[in-house]
Design a protein around this motif. Structure first.
Motif, PDB file in Angstrom:
ATOM      1  N   HIS A 175       0.811  -1.216   0.000  1.00 12.40           N
ATOM      2  CA  HIS A 175       0.000   0.000   0.000  1.00 12.40           C
ATOM      3  C   HIS A 175       0.847   1.270   0.000  1.00 12.40           C
ATOM      4  CE1 HIS A 175       0.390  -1.135   4.260  1.00 12.40           C
ATOM      5  NE2 HIS A 175       0.335   0.134   4.520  1.00 12.40           N
ATOM      6  N   GLN A 176       2.043   1.219   0.558  1.00 12.13           N
ATOM      7  CA  GLN A 176       2.907   2.402   0.517  1.00 12.13           C
ATOM      8  C   GLN A 176       3.371   2.700  -0.908  1.00 12.13           C
ATOM      9  OE1 GLN A 176       6.057   1.680   3.312  1.00 12.13           O
ATOM     10  NE2 GLN A 176       4.737   1.955   5.079  1.00 12.13           N
ATOM     11  N   LEU A 177       3.741   1.672  -1.636  1.00 12.34           N
ATOM     12  CA  LEU A 177       4.160   1.846  -3.024  1.00 12.34           C
ATOM     13  C   LEU A 177       2.973   2.241  -3.904  1.00 12.34           C
ATOM     14  CD1 LEU A 177       6.377   1.699  -5.153  1.00 12.34           C
ATOM     15  CD2 LEU A 177       5.924  -0.759  -5.340  1.00 12.34           C
ATOM     16  N   MET A 178       1.799   1.727  -3.598  1.00 17.33           N
ATOM     17  CA  MET A 178       0.612   2.051  -4.383  1.00 17.33           C
ATOM     18  C   MET A 178       0.324   3.545  -4.363  1.00 17.33           C
ATOM     19  SD  MET A 178      -1.367   0.402  -6.313  1.00 17.33           S
ATOM     20  CE  MET A 178      -1.840   1.663  -7.473  1.00 17.33           C
ATOM     21  N   ARG A 179       0.625   4.183  -3.268  1.00 19.81           N
ATOM     22  CA  ARG A 179       0.424   5.632  -3.172  1.00 19.81           C
ATOM     23  C   ARG A 179       1.263   6.361  -4.222  1.00 19.81           C
ATOM     24  NH1 ARG A 179       1.492   8.793   2.410  1.00 19.81           N
ATOM     25  NH2 ARG A 179       0.855   6.746   3.182  1.00 19.81           N
ATOM     26  N   ILE A 180       2.495   5.922  -4.409  1.00 24.28           N
ATOM     27  CA  ILE A 180       3.379   6.551  -5.393  1.00 24.28           C
ATOM     28  C   ILE A 180       2.883   6.245  -6.805  1.00 24.28           C
ATOM     29  CG2 ILE A 180       5.751   6.769  -6.200  1.00 24.28           C
ATOM     30  CD1 ILE A 180       5.111   7.662  -3.190  1.00 24.28           C
ATOM     31  N   ILE A 181       2.482   5.006  -7.045  1.00 26.27           N
ATOM     32  CA  ILE A 181       1.949   4.639  -8.359  1.00 26.27           C
ATOM     33  C   ILE A 181       0.718   5.486  -8.668  1.00 26.27           C
ATOM     34  CG2 ILE A 181       0.860   2.781  -9.681  1.00 26.27           C
ATOM     35  CD1 ILE A 181       2.673   0.817  -8.050  1.00 26.27           C
ATOM     36  N   LEU A 182      -0.170   5.654  -7.708  1.00 24.11           N
ATOM     37  CA  LEU A 182      -1.361   6.477  -7.905  1.00 24.11           C
ATOM     38  C   LEU A 182      -0.983   7.920  -8.226  1.00 24.11           C
ATOM     39  CD1 LEU A 182      -4.416   7.051  -7.846  1.00 24.11           C
ATOM     40  CD2 LEU A 182      -4.201   7.310  -5.354  1.00 24.11           C
ATOM     41  N   LEU A 183      -0.082   8.498  -7.456  1.00 21.74           N
ATOM     42  CA  LEU A 183       0.336   9.877  -7.714  1.00 21.74           C
ATOM     43  C   LEU A 183       0.918  10.029  -9.115  1.00 21.74           C
ATOM     44  CD1 LEU A 183       1.906  10.765  -4.263  1.00 21.74           C
ATOM     45  CD2 LEU A 183       0.022  12.009  -5.363  1.00 21.74           C
ATOM     46  N   GLU A 184       1.720   9.061  -9.530  1.00 20.12           N
ATOM     47  CA  GLU A 184       2.305   9.122 -10.871  1.00 20.12           C
ATOM     48  C   GLU A 184       1.206   9.058 -11.925  1.00 20.12           C
ATOM     49  OE1 GLU A 184       3.807   8.264 -14.684  1.00 20.12           O
ATOM     50  OE2 GLU A 184       2.558   6.851 -13.571  1.00 20.12           O
ATOM     51  N   GLN A 185       0.225   8.198 -11.741  1.00 21.30           N
ATOM     52  CA  GLN A 185      -0.852   8.065 -12.718  1.00 21.30           C
ATOM     53  C   GLN A 185      -1.755   9.303 -12.747  1.00 21.30           C
ATOM     54  OE1 GLN A 185      -1.519   5.607 -15.196  1.00 21.30           O
ATOM     55  NE2 GLN A 185       0.644   5.347 -14.681  1.00 21.30           N
ATOM     56  N   VAL A 186      -1.972   9.932 -11.612  1.00 18.30           N
ATOM     57  CA  VAL A 186      -2.738  11.182 -11.592  1.00 18.30           C
ATOM     58  C   VAL A 186      -1.966  12.264 -12.341  1.00 18.30           C
ATOM     59  CG1 VAL A 186      -3.661  13.025 -10.118  1.00 18.30           C
ATOM     60  CG2 VAL A 186      -4.037  10.623  -9.502  1.00 18.30           C
ATOM     61  N   TYR A 187      -0.663  12.342 -12.104  1.00 18.02           N
ATOM     62  CA  TYR A 187       0.174  13.307 -12.841  1.00 18.02           C
ATOM     63  C   TYR A 187       0.115  13.021 -14.337  1.00 18.02           C
ATOM     64  CZ  TYR A 187       4.299  15.820 -14.457  1.00 18.02           C
ATOM     65  OH  TYR A 187       5.156  16.636 -15.141  1.00 18.02           O
ATOM     66  N   ARG A 188       0.264  11.773 -14.713  1.00 20.50           N
ATOM     67  CA  ARG A 188       0.180  11.372 -16.123  1.00 20.50           C
ATOM     68  C   ARG A 188      -1.186  11.767 -16.703  1.00 20.50           C
ATOM     69  NH1 ARG A 188       3.048   7.480 -19.044  1.00 20.50           N
ATOM     70  NH2 ARG A 188       4.163   7.012 -17.121  1.00 20.50           N
ATOM     71  N   ALA A 189      -2.238  11.571 -15.941  1.00 19.79           N
ATOM     72  CA  ALA A 189      -3.590  11.911 -16.400  1.00 19.79           C
ATOM     73  C   ALA A 189      -3.711  13.401 -16.706  1.00 19.79           C
ATOM     74  CB  ALA A 189      -4.616  11.501 -15.343  1.00 19.79           C
ATOM     75  N   TYR A 190      -3.159  14.233 -15.856  1.00 17.46           N
ATOM     76  CA  TYR A 190      -3.207  15.674 -16.110  1.00 17.46           C
ATOM     77  C   TYR A 190      -2.379  16.046 -17.332  1.00 17.46           C
ATOM     78  CZ  TYR A 190      -5.913  17.180 -12.089  1.00 17.46           C
ATOM     79  OH  TYR A 190      -6.926  17.405 -11.200  1.00 17.46           O
ATOM     80  N   LYS A 191      -1.234  15.423 -17.501  1.00 14.70           N
ATOM     81  CA  LYS A 191      -0.404  15.702 -18.679  1.00 14.70           C
ATOM     82  C   LYS A 191      -1.157  15.310 -19.955  1.00 14.70           C
ATOM     83  CE  LYS A 191       3.648  16.703 -18.415  1.00 14.70           C
ATOM     84  NZ  LYS A 191       4.352  17.979 -18.514  1.00 14.70           N
ATOM     85  N   ILE A 192      -1.828  14.173 -19.930  1.00 11.57           N
ATOM     86  CA  ILE A 192      -2.624  13.741 -21.082  1.00 11.57           C
ATOM     87  C   ILE A 192      -3.752  14.736 -21.339  1.00 11.57           C
ATOM     88  CG2 ILE A 192      -4.251  11.976 -21.909  1.00 11.57           C
ATOM     89  CD1 ILE A 192      -2.451   9.908 -20.371  1.00 11.57           C
ATOM     90  N   ALA A 193      -4.474  15.103 -20.298  1.00 11.43           N
ATOM     91  CA  ALA A 193      -5.612  16.016 -20.435  1.00 11.43           C
ATOM     92  C   ALA A 193      -5.199  17.373 -20.998  1.00 11.43           C
ATOM     93  CB  ALA A 193      -6.314  16.190 -19.088  1.00 11.43           C
ATOM     94  N   ASN A 194      -3.969  17.764 -20.725  1.00 11.95           N
ATOM     95  CA  ASN A 194      -3.465  19.060 -21.191  1.00 11.95           C
ATOM     96  C   ASN A 194      -2.629  18.937 -22.464  1.00 11.95           C
ATOM     97  OD1 ASN A 194      -4.226  21.261 -19.146  1.00 11.95           O
ATOM     98  ND2 ASN A 194      -3.650  19.527 -17.876  1.00 11.95           N
ATOM     99  N   ASN A 195      -2.683  17.770 -23.094  1.00 12.24           N
ATOM    100  CA  ASN A 195      -1.931  17.525 -24.339  1.00 12.24           C
ATOM    101  C   ASN A 195      -0.449  17.847 -24.201  1.00 12.24           C
ATOM    102  OD1 ASN A 195      -4.177  16.646 -25.934  1.00 12.24           O
ATOM    103  ND2 ASN A 195      -4.852  18.798 -25.965  1.00 12.24           N
ATOM    104  N   GLU A 196       0.101  17.535 -23.049  1.00 14.25           N
ATOM    105  CA  GLU A 196       1.522  17.773 -22.816  1.00 14.25           C
ATOM    106  C   GLU A 196       2.307  16.479 -23.009  1.00 14.25           C
ATOM    107  OE1 GLU A 196       2.253  19.730 -19.082  1.00 14.25           O
ATOM    108  OE2 GLU A 196       0.610  21.125 -19.403  1.00 14.25           O
ATOM    109  N   ASN A 197       3.525  16.618 -23.411  1.00 19.21           N
ATOM    110  CA  ASN A 197       4.385  15.477 -23.651  1.00 19.21           C
ATOM    111  C   ASN A 197       4.836  14.873 -22.313  1.00 19.21           C
ATOM    112  OD1 ASN A 197       5.948  13.609 -24.987  1.00 19.21           O
ATOM    113  ND2 ASN A 197       7.631  15.015 -25.414  1.00 19.21           N
ATOM    114  N   TYR A 198       4.590  13.613 -22.136  1.00 11.73           N
ATOM    115  CA  TYR A 198       5.062  12.897 -20.948  1.00 11.73           C
ATOM    116  C   TYR A 198       4.705  11.425 -21.033  1.00 11.73           C
ATOM    117  CZ  TYR A 198       5.310  11.133 -16.132  1.00 11.73           C
ATOM    118  OH  TYR A 198       5.588  10.384 -15.024  1.00 11.73           O
ATOM    119  N   HIS A 199       3.497  11.155 -21.435  1.00 11.15           N
ATOM    120  CA  HIS A 199       2.936   9.824 -21.217  1.00 11.15           C
ATOM    121  C   HIS A 199       3.353   8.760 -22.212  1.00 11.15           C
ATOM    122  CE1 HIS A 199       0.031  11.280 -24.170  1.00 11.15           C
ATOM    123  NE2 HIS A 199      -0.405  10.053 -24.306  1.00 11.15           N
ATOM    124  N   LYS A 200       4.117   9.079 -23.234  1.00  9.87           N
ATOM    125  CA  LYS A 200       4.514   8.035 -24.177  1.00  9.87           C
ATOM    126  C   LYS A 200       6.002   7.923 -24.256  1.00  9.87           C
ATOM    127  CE  LYS A 200       0.342   8.013 -26.673  1.00  9.87           C
ATOM    128  NZ  LYS A 200      -0.362   7.305 -27.586  1.00  9.87           N
TER     129      LYS A 200
END
Length: 152
Positions: free
Chosen positions: A127-152
């Motif tokens: 569960h401690q590592l899952m928190r980091i994975i979640l934060l990374e995926q939320v960050y990735r989601a915002y980058k995708i939503a804003n058409n910014e380069n990061y997720h590929k």
């Protein structure tokens, strides 16, 4: 837009705390992120899960959109996750609460309160590592939503 991550247990390892701080810093240009750490229980499993669940539910506002991380939840790819976050905020829900249970899992009452059960994998993660994975995926989601380069 506000995101709360309600989690059972504390980050003990320095490298995980540093990763959490880094992602919160990155996310600060998109939203406000809060981490609410709740104590884990040492009782027998059914009692512990219920006590943790009661504490989790006490931190959730009735107006919030709640996403519980659960192995039996729905799996989304990064683009669909980004669309989900965007649609929640577009629907006038100003707060998303992500809930990460402790090592014993989540109570049924918490899962029933959830607007969505989300699974990142059929595998079990600490569960401690899952928190980091979640934060990374939320960050990735915002980058995708804003058409910014990061997720590929």
């Amino acid at each position: 837009m506000k995101i709360n991550i309600i989690c059972v247990g504390k980050l003990k390892e320095k490298y995980l705390a540093e990763a959490q701080a880094e992602y919160i810093k990155r996310l600060s240009r998109f939203c406000d992120v809060s981490i609410l750490e709740l104590n884990d229980e040492k009782d027998d499993i059914p009692d512990a899960i219920e006590k943790e669940g009661t504490r989790i539910l006490s931190k959730i506002d009735t107006k919030d959109y709640v996403i519980c991380l659960a192995i039996e939840g729905k799996k989304l790819n990064s683009e669909a996750f980004s669309e989900k976050i965007t649609s929640v905020f577009d629907s006038a829900k100003p707060v998303i609460d992500f809930v990460i249970g402790g090592s014993l899992g989540l109570s049924d009452n918490v899962k029933k309160r959830a607007d969505m059960l989300l699974s990142f994998s059929d595998m079990t993660f600490p569960h401690q590592l899952m928190r980091i994975i979640l934060l990374e995926q939320v960050y990735r989601a915002y980058k995708i939503a804003n058409n910014e380069n990061y997720h590929k």
